[in-house]
Design a protein around this motif. Structure first.
Motif, PDB file in Angstrom:
ATOM      1  N   CYS A 210       0.853  -1.198   0.000  1.00 46.11           N
ATOM      2  CA  CYS A 210       0.000   0.000   0.000  1.00 46.11           C
ATOM      3  C   CYS A 210       0.883   1.241   0.000  1.00 46.11           C
ATOM      4  O   CYS A 210       2.102   1.169   0.152  1.00 46.11           O
ATOM      5  CB  CYS A 210      -0.868  -0.012   1.249  1.00 46.11           C
TER       6      CYS A 210
ATOM      7  N   GLY B 116       1.285   3.502   2.303  1.00 42.60           N
ATOM      8  CA  GLY B 116       2.044   3.727   3.544  1.00 42.60           C
ATOM      9  C   GLY B 116       3.303   2.894   3.610  1.00 42.60           C
ATOM     10  O   GLY B 116       4.351   3.350   4.075  1.00 42.60           O
TER      11      GLY B 116
ATOM     12  N   CYS C 245       2.434   6.239   8.710  1.00 37.51           N
ATOM     13  CA  CYS C 245       1.530   6.439   7.574  1.00 37.51           C
ATOM     14  C   CYS C 245       0.546   7.568   7.903  1.00 37.51           C
ATOM     15  O   CYS C 245      -0.002   7.619   9.013  1.00 37.51           O
ATOM     16  CB  CYS C 245       0.769   5.144   7.302  1.00 37.51           C
TER      17      CYS C 245
ATOM     18  N   HIS D 298      -2.428   7.854   7.258  1.00 39.84           N
ATOM     19  CA  HIS D 298      -3.721   7.310   7.715  1.00 39.84           C
ATOM     20  C   HIS D 298      -3.667   6.942   9.202  1.00 39.84           C
ATOM     21  O   HIS D 298      -4.659   7.064   9.915  1.00 39.84           O
ATOM     22  CB  HIS D 298      -4.105   6.073   6.902  1.00 39.84           C
ATOM     23  N   VAL D 299      -2.508   6.469   9.633  1.00 42.34           N
ATOM     24  CA  VAL D 299      -2.351   6.150  11.062  1.00 42.34           C
ATOM     25  C   VAL D 299      -2.344   7.455  11.863  1.00 42.34           C
ATOM     26  O   VAL D 299      -2.944   7.543  12.939  1.00 42.34           O
ATOM     27  CB  VAL D 299      -1.061   5.330  11.308  1.00 42.34           C
TER      28      VAL D 299
ATOM     29  N   THR E 215      -6.226   0.855  11.625  1.00 44.59           N
ATOM     30  CA  THR E 215      -6.451   1.116  10.196  1.00 44.59           C
ATOM     31  C   THR E 215      -6.701  -0.145   9.364  1.00 44.59           C
ATOM     32  O   THR E 215      -7.315  -0.070   8.311  1.00 44.59           O
ATOM     33  CB  THR E 215      -5.246   1.845   9.586  1.00 44.59           C
ATOM     34  N   THR E 216      -6.193  -1.286   9.852  1.00 47.15           N
ATOM     35  CA  THR E 216      -6.300  -2.507   9.038  1.00 47.15           C
ATOM     36  C   THR E 216      -7.400  -3.451   9.520  1.00 47.15           C
ATOM     37  O   THR E 216      -7.443  -4.611   9.108  1.00 47.15           O
ATOM     38  CB  THR E 216      -4.957  -3.261   9.044  1.00 47.15           C
TER      39      THR E 216
ATOM     40  N   CYS F 137      -8.392   2.227   6.885  1.00 47.24           N
ATOM     41  CA  CYS F 137      -7.882   2.963   5.720  1.00 47.24           C
ATOM     42  C   CYS F 137      -8.422   2.384   4.407  1.00 47.24           C
ATOM     43  O   CYS F 137      -8.804   1.223   4.334  1.00 47.24           O
ATOM     44  CB  CYS F 137      -6.361   3.020   5.740  1.00 47.24           C
TER      45      CYS F 137
ATOM     46  N   THR G  57      -6.918  -0.797   2.932  1.00 47.48           N
ATOM     47  CA  THR G  57      -7.357  -2.031   3.585  1.00 47.48           C
ATOM     48  C   THR G  57      -8.721  -2.440   3.053  1.00 47.48           C
ATOM     49  O   THR G  57      -8.942  -3.599   2.695  1.00 47.48           O
ATOM     50  CB  THR G  57      -7.437  -1.809   5.117  1.00 47.48           C
TER      51      THR G  57
ATOM     52  N   ALA H 194      -1.016  -5.668   2.579  1.00 47.84           N
ATOM     53  CA  ALA H 194      -0.484  -4.340   2.279  1.00 47.84           C
ATOM     54  C   ALA H 194       1.019  -4.245   2.538  1.00 47.84           C
ATOM     55  O   ALA H 194       1.661  -3.273   2.166  1.00 47.84           O
ATOM     56  CB  ALA H 194      -1.227  -3.304   3.115  1.00 47.84           C
TER      57      ALA H 194
HETATM   58  S1  SF4 Z   1      -2.596  -0.270   5.307  1.00 47.07           S
HETATM   59 FE1  SF4 Z   1      -3.349   1.818   5.155  1.00 47.07          FE
HETATM   60  S2  SF4 Z   1      -2.807   2.710   7.115  1.00 47.07           S
HETATM   61 FE2  SF4 Z   1      -1.576   0.900   6.919  1.00 47.07          FE
HETATM   62  S3  SF4 Z   1       0.312   1.620   6.028  1.00 47.07           S
HETATM   63 FE3  SF4 Z   1      -1.012   0.978   4.346  1.00 47.07          FE
HETATM   64  S4  SF4 Z   1      -2.042   2.857   3.647  1.00 47.07           S
HETATM   65 FE4  SF4 Z   1      -1.198   3.218   5.692  1.00 47.07          FE
END
Ligand code: SF4
Length: 293
Positions: free
Chosen positions: A24, A26, A107, A109-110, A173-174, A201, A204, A272
């Motif tokens: 992903c 991140g 990340c 999102h985190v 997030t996951t 996120c 996910t 991811a």
């Molecule tokens: S799964 Fe989502 S929150 Fe986690 S690192 Fe990847 S993009 Fe970021």
């Protein structure tokens, strides 16, 4: 965006990769930040814990001189990389106080989940962090959510007695959306309407939805990624629910020919934290297995 990649080989078995699979944003960002740090400094680069939950990648980084430390206490000098899972703020403060160069690969999102936890706490909510107890990302979110925050992995973790009925929810997030929904429902049955900040996120969600869609059609599903990767394991669990012949592997050598007997459609997906080259290696090995029949 990763496009579907149907691969048809000799024989009847078709191998299709899920529409969204693998590393992903991140994770790619974290890998690139470590790469930059390793290329542009003579100082030793450390990651705080394994950079990502993928044993092969961690071993490659070790080969390039990137060291892993469990805590800031173990690092005397140089660079410390905060991985995409993020950490509690006191750890970044400690690293600065020790004079370390901090590369923050948390990340974004985190970071949003951190902000959500902090904001709910500031508004007087009793914060519930929906996530895996002991997971580093959850520990980081928990720190922002405050000392009386509660981590819940499923409805049975909700304590009988809650300090307040003003409950705010923030999510690892996951996490699977179904877990969040079950927890909201359990609270509603107790007459509590939680304030929900859904911080699952997009990457996910995309990977989970696309994997389940493919698993419904597939005879066999192969999930590629670290066994210590929470999001990869959740992909495997979700696929297993609709495709009983689901196998979670880390390496192509784990594939067994008898898993695919009589299969006409094999689906592949990856967590991811699984880089593209590892997915391709499994696709090639699957094609080679098929060609041996
Ligand atoms: S799964 Fe989502 S929150 Fe986690 S690192 Fe990847 S993009 Fe970021």
């Amino acid at each position: 965006m990763i496009k579907p990649q149907p691969l048809v080989y000799n024989g009847d078995m078709k191998i299709i990769r899920s529409k969204y699979a693998g590393a992903c944003y991140g994770v790619e960002r974290a890998l690139s930040l470590v790469d930059d740090a390793a290329c542009h400094t003579d100082a030793v680069v450390h990651t705080l814990g394994p950079l990502i939950h993928n044993p092969q990648v961690v071993s490659e980084l070790r080969g390039r001189g990137v060291e892993e430390a469990a805590t800031v206490d173990e690092i005397d000098s140089g660079v410390v990389v905060i991985r995409s899972h993020g950490v509690e703020p006191s750890i970044i403060k400690q690293a600065h106080e020790k004079g370390l160069t901090v590369v923050d690969a948390t990340c974004p999102h985190v970071s949003k989940a951190h902000e959500a936890a902090w904001s709910l706490r500031e508004q007087g909510y009793l914060v519930m962090v929906v996530g895996e107890l002991g997971h580093p990302e959850v520990e980081g979110i928990h720190a922002y959510a405050g000392d009386n925050a509660i981590v819940v992995q499923d409805p049975s973790d909700i304590p009988e007695h809650l300090e307040s009925s003003k409950v705010g929810i923030v999510v690892q997030t996951t996490q699977a959306a179904s877990v969040l929904e079950a927890i909201i429902e359990a609270l509603r049955q107790r007459g509590i309407e939680p304030r929900v900040r859904n911080t699952i996120c997009f990457a996910t969600k995309q990977r989970q939805q696309a994997a389940v869609e493919l698993a419904k059609k597939a005879d066999v599903m192969v999930i590629v990624g670290g066994r210590n990767s929470g999001n990869t394991t959740r992909l495997a669990q979700l696929c297993q629910e609709v495709c009983p012949k689901t196998y979670h592997i880390e390496r192509p050598t784990e594939l067994s020919k008898d898993w695919f007997e009589g299969a006409s459609l094999v689906g592949i997906t990856a967590g991811a934290s699984t880089p593209e080259n590892q997915i391709i290696a499994v696709e090639r090995a699957l094609a080679a297995l098929e060609n041996q029949t």
